[in-house]
Scaffold this active site. Structure first.
Site, PDB file in Angstrom:
ATOM      1  N   TRP A 114       0.869  -1.164   0.000  1.00 32.64           N
ATOM      2  CA  TRP A 114       0.000   0.000   0.000  1.00 32.64           C
ATOM      3  C   TRP A 114       0.905   1.213   0.000  1.00 32.64           C
ATOM      4  O   TRP A 114       2.059   1.132   0.410  1.00 32.64           O
ATOM      5  CB  TRP A 114      -0.981   0.010   1.173  1.00 32.64           C
ATOM      6  CG  TRP A 114      -0.430   0.331   2.516  1.00 32.64           C
ATOM      7  CD1 TRP A 114      -0.402   1.558   3.117  1.00 32.64           C
ATOM      8  CD2 TRP A 114       0.172  -0.571   3.447  1.00 32.64           C
ATOM      9  NE1 TRP A 114       0.176   1.465   4.359  1.00 32.64           N
ATOM     10  CE2 TRP A 114       0.537   0.166   4.579  1.00 32.64           C
ATOM     11  CE3 TRP A 114       0.448  -1.931   3.423  1.00 32.64           C
ATOM     12  CZ2 TRP A 114       1.160  -0.408   5.672  1.00 32.64           C
ATOM     13  CZ3 TRP A 114       1.065  -2.501   4.519  1.00 32.64           C
ATOM     14  CH2 TRP A 114       1.404  -1.746   5.619  1.00 32.64           C
ATOM     15  N   ASP A 133       4.567  -5.707   3.748  1.00 35.44           N
ATOM     16  CA  ASP A 133       4.623  -6.542   4.946  1.00 35.44           C
ATOM     17  C   ASP A 133       5.644  -7.649   4.781  1.00 35.44           C
ATOM     18  O   ASP A 133       5.808  -8.210   3.699  1.00 35.44           O
ATOM     19  CB  ASP A 133       3.254  -7.152   5.237  1.00 35.44           C
ATOM     20  CG  ASP A 133       2.248  -6.126   5.724  1.00 35.44           C
ATOM     21  OD1 ASP A 133       2.687  -5.044   6.171  1.00 35.44           O
ATOM     22  OD2 ASP A 133       1.043  -6.398   5.669  1.00 35.44           O
TER      23      ASP A 133
END
Length: 188
Positions: A114, A133
């Site tokens: 993101w 992540d």
């Protein structure tokens, strides 16, 4: 046993009355309308002001915007107010053996990310940061941050930091560990 017969009779009368007063087309039409309505629910806006207020309740004076206290710094990369962490929601990988751009050893980098535009106070420029992540180990618990600068609701997932993006990591490493924040380029 006698109570079951009354219930059965009541259900039978109700179903016969409904069947006698409605047509198949109206039932199918109402079912289609309900399914369409359910499908549109994710498009509704999400209000996160309460969540931001709870996260900053101890620091923000009453009657002020909780995000107004965000002052980015360029010294301590393990602090939540480091300028690259303006929209991070998770643990900073630099505290877990990784760096701002690399996952800790043994974890896998998720393929999805993101993005956010973060302001660097040193050079006065804004940069596009692609948060990704690192997955495969349990949450480290070190350096947890909840920053919401530039975050948009969940129905714009590319700008939402509430989603765990480990679904794209190799070897099915689905457990979230921490987040890296590499620079993609200057924001214009």
């Amino acid at each position: 046993m006698l109570g079951n017969f009354r219930f059965d009779d009541m259900v039978e009368k109700l179903s016969r009355r409904v069947a006698g007063q409605t047509s198949r087309r109206s039932v199918i039409g109402k079912l289609g309308t309900a399914m369409l309505g359910i499908g549109l629910v994710p498009l509704l806006p999400v209000d996160r002001r309460g969540r931001v207020s709870r996260a900053n309740a101890a620091d923000a004076p009453a009657g002020t915007d909780p995000r107004a206290k965000w002052v980015p710094q360029d010294n301590d990369i393990q602090a939540c107010d480091y300028w690259r962490h303006c929209s991070i929601d998770g643990n900073i990988c630099d505290c877990s053996g990784g760096s701002l751009t690399n996952c800790p050893p043994g974890t896998k980098l998720a393929t999805a990310s993101w993005v956010a535009s973060c302001y660097n106070p040193t050079d006065g420029q804004s940069y596009l940061i692609a948060y990704r992540d690192c997955c495969g180990y349990n949450v480290s618990g070190r350096c947890p941050c909840l920053n919401t600068e530039g975050e948009l609701p969940v129905y714009r997932p590319e700008f939402a930091n509430d989603i765990i993006w480990c679904f794209g990591a190799e070897d099915d490493a689905m457990t979230y560990h921490c987040t890296i924040s590499p620079i993609v380029g200057k924001a214009s």
